[in-house]
Structures are given as C-alpha cells and as structure tokens.
Design a protein around this motif. Structure first.
Motif: not given
Length: 169
Positions: A112-131
């Motif tokens: 959560k960056e601010s009240e209006e903004s939540v940034k999405l990103f992959l966990s380490e497991k997600g990065v490995a999955f995407a690879a």
C-alpha cells in the motif's frame, strides 16, 4: 442444452492460462527500471487488455508520445486482435478474481503506497513460477509485455485516455 452440444470454453477465458499470463506480465511490468513499484490494479487491467489485443499496442505507444516497437505481425494479425472486445477493461471482478488466485497461491504480494494506491508485484515464489513460462504462447506474452514497458510511467487515468484515443482510431 442439446445433448449434441459440447461445452466450450474460449481459450481466452481459460482460468489457468489467464493466471499464468498474468504472472508473466506482472513479472515484467511491476517494477520500473529504477526497481520502483509501479503496477496497480487499474494499470494491470489496461495492460491485460493490450496483451490480449496486441494490434493496439503500437498505436497506444504512438498516441502516448512513445516510440512504437513494431510488434511482430504474426502477433497482431489475428481476428481476435482486431476485435473491439473491451470486456477486460470493465470487468473488475474477473481481474480481482485472478489477483486473489495469485495471492492465494503465494505468488502475488501488494504494498500500500497511499489510501488510493496499492502496488502489485510477485513474491519470490511468483518470480520463480513466472520464469517457468518462457516458450510458445508465453514467449509471446513476454515480448508483448516488454513492448508495454514505455507505458509504465503513466498513471491509469492517462492510460485510459490513451486507450479511448485508440478506440477512435
């Protein structure tokens, strides 16, 4: 339903395919070149639309003042790519469902960056999955996601404006 009708799920709607595609896209689009988080749900929804309609990517880049990347014709010259199906732009429930699924698998994190903004990103497991998705269709998704990188810096409101201009031609 007639006994002769077989159930048909359009490939574009197949859940597992969309989860994998989303994971690959997030792996490329979640951080800018300075490693700062830049992907929220609204931007992700627009990027998904462009990934599913690659014939619109170069026009979106041009209209945004960015240099077109000239997406390969084999990726853009399909009937679906030229259709005007904008469901993914307005179907928040579908995108949220996919995000929840990624989160439940431990593949996606949010900050959560601010009240209006939540940034999405992959966990380490997600990065490995995407690879693990680096051939065939997913290789194309990687290419198209990289083509969208110049649009990362725009807020979702500006991206929506660009997409509206794309619709006008």
């Amino acid at each position: 339903m007639s006994r002769f009708n077989l159930p048909y799920i359009p490939l574009d709607e197949e859940y597992s395919l969309n989860v994998a595609m989303l994971t690959v896209a997030i792996s490329i689009l979640s951080h800018n070149k300075n490693k700062k988080l830049c992907l929220d749900i609204n931007k992700l929804q627009i990027f998904i639309y462009l990934l599913k309609n690659p014939s619109k990517i170069d026009l979106a880049l041009k209209l945004s003042g960015k240099k077109p990347v000239f997406v390969e014709k084999k990726l853009t010259y399909t009937m679906k790519s030229f259709s005007s199906n904008v469901d993914v732009l307005f179907d928040n429930a579908k995108v949220k469902s996919l995000i929840k699924k990624l989160s439940s698998f431990g593949l996606l994190l949010a900050e959560k960056e601010s009240e209006e903004s939540v940034k999405l990103f992959l966990s380490e497991k997600g990065v490995a999955f995407a690879a693990g998705f680096d051939e065939g269709f997913f290789k194309e998704i990687r290419i198209l996601s990289k083509a969208l990188l110049p649009l990362q810096s725009f807020p979702a409101s500006k991206l929506n404006s660009i997409i509206n201009q794309v619709f006008k031609g």
